[in-house]
Scaffold this motif. Sequence first.
Motif, PDB file in Angstrom:
ATOM      1  N   SER A  55       0.829  -1.213   0.000  1.00 26.00           N
ATOM      2  CA  SER A  55       0.000   0.000   0.000  1.00 26.00           C
ATOM      3  C   SER A  55       0.854   1.249   0.000  1.00 26.00           C
ATOM      4  CB  SER A  55      -0.915  -0.006   1.224  1.00 26.00           C
ATOM      5  OG  SER A  55      -1.664   1.188   1.278  1.00 26.00           O
ATOM      6  N   TYR A  56       0.312   2.304  -0.616  1.00 25.22           N
ATOM      7  CA  TYR A  56       0.937   3.614  -0.551  1.00 25.22           C
ATOM      8  C   TYR A  56       0.611   4.300   0.770  1.00 25.22           C
ATOM      9  CZ  TYR A  56       2.117   3.816  -5.558  1.00 25.22           C
ATOM     10  OH  TYR A  56       2.656   3.604  -6.793  1.00 25.22           O
ATOM     11  N   ASN A  57      -0.414   3.834   1.457  1.00 22.14           N
ATOM     12  CA  ASN A  57      -0.938   4.557   2.617  1.00 22.14           C
ATOM     13  C   ASN A  57      -0.289   4.049   3.898  1.00 22.14           C
ATOM     14  OD1 ASN A  57      -2.390   5.889   4.521  1.00 22.14           O
ATOM     15  ND2 ASN A  57      -4.397   5.025   3.966  1.00 22.14           N
ATOM     16  N   PRO A  58       0.581   4.824   4.507  1.00 19.88           N
ATOM     17  CA  PRO A  58       1.257   4.350   5.718  1.00 19.88           C
ATOM     18  C   PRO A  58       0.289   4.121   6.870  1.00 19.88           C
ATOM     19  CG  PRO A  58       1.751   6.670   5.311  1.00 19.88           C
ATOM     20  CD  PRO A  58       1.000   6.175   4.124  1.00 19.88           C
ATOM     21  N   LEU A  59      -0.878   4.743   6.797  1.00 23.37           N
ATOM     22  CA  LEU A  59      -1.831   4.565   7.895  1.00 23.37           C
ATOM     23  C   LEU A  59      -2.396   3.152   7.956  1.00 23.37           C
ATOM     24  CD1 LEU A  59      -3.944   7.870   7.986  1.00 23.37           C
ATOM     25  CD2 LEU A  59      -2.000   7.199   9.397  1.00 23.37           C
ATOM     26  N   VAL A  60      -2.383   2.431   6.845  1.00 19.17           N
ATOM     27  CA  VAL A  60      -2.939   1.067   6.853  1.00 19.17           C
ATOM     28  C   VAL A  60      -1.822   0.017   6.847  1.00 19.17           C
ATOM     29  CG1 VAL A  60      -5.045   1.811   5.685  1.00 19.17           C
ATOM     30  CG2 VAL A  60      -3.143   0.900   4.340  1.00 19.17           C
ATOM     31  N   LEU A  61      -0.588   0.489   6.937  1.00 18.62           N
ATOM     32  CA  LEU A  61       0.565  -0.428   6.913  1.00 18.62           C
ATOM     33  C   LEU A  61       1.161  -0.568   8.315  1.00 18.62           C
ATOM     34  CD1 LEU A  61       2.636   0.637   3.776  1.00 18.62           C
ATOM     35  CD2 LEU A  61       1.460  -1.540   4.120  1.00 18.62           C
ATOM     36  N   ARG A  62       1.631  -1.768   8.612  1.00 21.04           N
ATOM     37  CA  ARG A  62       2.431  -1.976   9.830  1.00 21.04           C
ATOM     38  C   ARG A  62       3.497  -3.006   9.496  1.00 21.04           C
ATOM     39  NH1 ARG A  62      -0.537  -4.421  14.848  1.00 21.04           N
ATOM     40  NH2 ARG A  62      -0.179  -6.250  13.579  1.00 21.04           N
ATOM     41  N   VAL A  63       4.748  -2.664   9.814  1.00 18.83           N
ATOM     42  CA  VAL A  63       5.866  -3.579   9.564  1.00 18.83           C
ATOM     43  C   VAL A  63       6.519  -3.902  10.907  1.00 18.83           C
ATOM     44  CG1 VAL A  63       8.066  -3.941   8.361  1.00 18.83           C
ATOM     45  CG2 VAL A  63       6.249  -2.574   7.290  1.00 18.83           C
TER      46      VAL A  63
END
Lengths: 419, 197
Positions: free
Chosen positions: B139-147
């Motif tokens: 995703s481009y959206n960091p708000l929906v990403l977690r690493v």
Amino acid sequence: MLVKSLQLFLILVIVSLPISEILGQSDFREGYIITNTNDSIPVYLDYQPNASLHEKLRFKKALDASVEEYFPNDLIRFRFKNDKLFRSIRNEEVANGELVFIQVLVKGRLTFSKYNSAFLLEKEGDDNVYNLNNKEVEQSELKGLSRQKSTRQLGVINLLINDCDGQVITEYFRLTEKKVTEIVEKYNRCTGTRSITYLEDKPFIGIQYGLTLGATNNYLSVENLSSGNNNLEFSDFGYDLKPLYGLNLLLTLPRISDRYALNIDLLYTSSEFSAYGPVNSNPATTNVYNYLEFSLNSLKVPIAIRYILPERAIGAYINVGPVLYTHLKYDWNTITERRVGSDIITTQVSEEGLRPIEVGVWAGLGITKSITNKVGAFVEIRAERSNSFLSERILMGRNSGVGKQYRNHLNLVLGFQIK
Amino acid sequence: MPEEDFPEVEYSRVRTFESAEVQSESVTLRGEIKTIGNFAIDEFGFVWSETKGSTRINTDRVVVGNENKVQEFEARIDRGLKDNTKYYARAYLKSGNSWVFGQEIEFISNGSKDPIIKDFNPKSGAPSEVISISGENLSYNPLVLRVRFGTLNAVILSATDTLIRVSAPEGTSSTPINISVVNKSVTTNGVFTFQNP
């Protein structure tokens, strides 16, 4: 700009054609004259409206010869080849006893002729000319006794045809050229005498129909358009080029006139217009723009009186009349673009305020060419001006009341017609 | 007002078509480049978010192309969508310094595909080292990403649908990397080995 200039030129050309010149067009056709000395001479006769031919005849001995004129006292009769026949007559019942040419429609034991709108009957062995439209009857009409007219006409006709069994007319009928022709032909057949109908090959009503294809270039101008809460001052929505296609119908009255016809088309077309401008009145500082889009799918019905110019190898005509648009589908979207930093964010609203009916006037110049005996083709350029499609309530400008709007259309159409 | 008084805008225009076609695990969006401005189009596509009115910030996006011409375009989005959730989407284009967004439409999604990790590099490094993780359906959206490296969250430096760059956390042992995109997650088969100074 070119389209607007062409439209203006076309309208000016049509409007500036003096009626007298149009009606005075020469159209020399093959025919013959019979002089008072009983000489039959083939000539080219000027095919004018009947009203002109009652008084005098213009003709040429050859197409490249000079025009000569004959009056009723010069000729016994003249006839256009396979067409109208005129003969000279002096009778108290016709033209107040002046010597004039009358048009013979049916010749036989009973002969039916016409002088202007007056129907004349003559019977072999009877020196009288019976005018079915005489003054006595007209006066009766003025007194509100209009039924007397038909009653008297009925009496005159019955007087002339009662020597043939079963021919007496008992029911009221409306006096028309077609009806009287039928009665006279029937009587002549009944008496077993020769009857000639001079315009027999021409129908009373001619119908031509076919397909039309073309292109239309529309120009929309609107002043003081109010869009939602934003007053805009759009004036120029530019041009829109779209195809149009549909059906055409041409109604003629060949026995009355070869020059005039009623033209009716049923055409489908579409239009799209757009314009944008700043919502802020200062274009240099605004950051909000409105972008307006109109789209229409329309049925248009151009109706016109067609004047057909004298035919040469290619026929030409002029159409003038009203045009009606019914917008089957009409949409108006206002798209607002707002700049926030480096982002331009668009919102779109479908708005109401278009009206489904649009009316206007149009004029056209066309040429026709026969392909076969039954099929002809035409090409025509048409200029229209209509009152556009925006409701007045959205044309309330900020400064000057109701704004003006109009559409100019320049059409190029071609088509085929079955005769 | 005469035509010449209207200032031409320098940006190209883009429209979002009304209808979003929602399928199982995907949605198809359609748009149009309506006019071309003074600057070449760098990219165009769609952005979407659960938040109404979003544009460039905190949205996911799909890049469809960069041709500088009037055209219609569409994209099938099969990532970064929750099941039975309302999303707001716009067509967009980037041209010169401007990002132009078409009108917003909404749709209810039917979910999307799972994210996939193809590789990551380097395989070992010290804390704060920049790690690139390539894959699909990201995703481009960091708000929906977690690493995550084990149980440790990594700081996302940049993200696209195929590549995420993170700063390695303060770890001490070897651990797999886990990526979560909206409510779906995937873990690497291999491990990242922390090299402490």
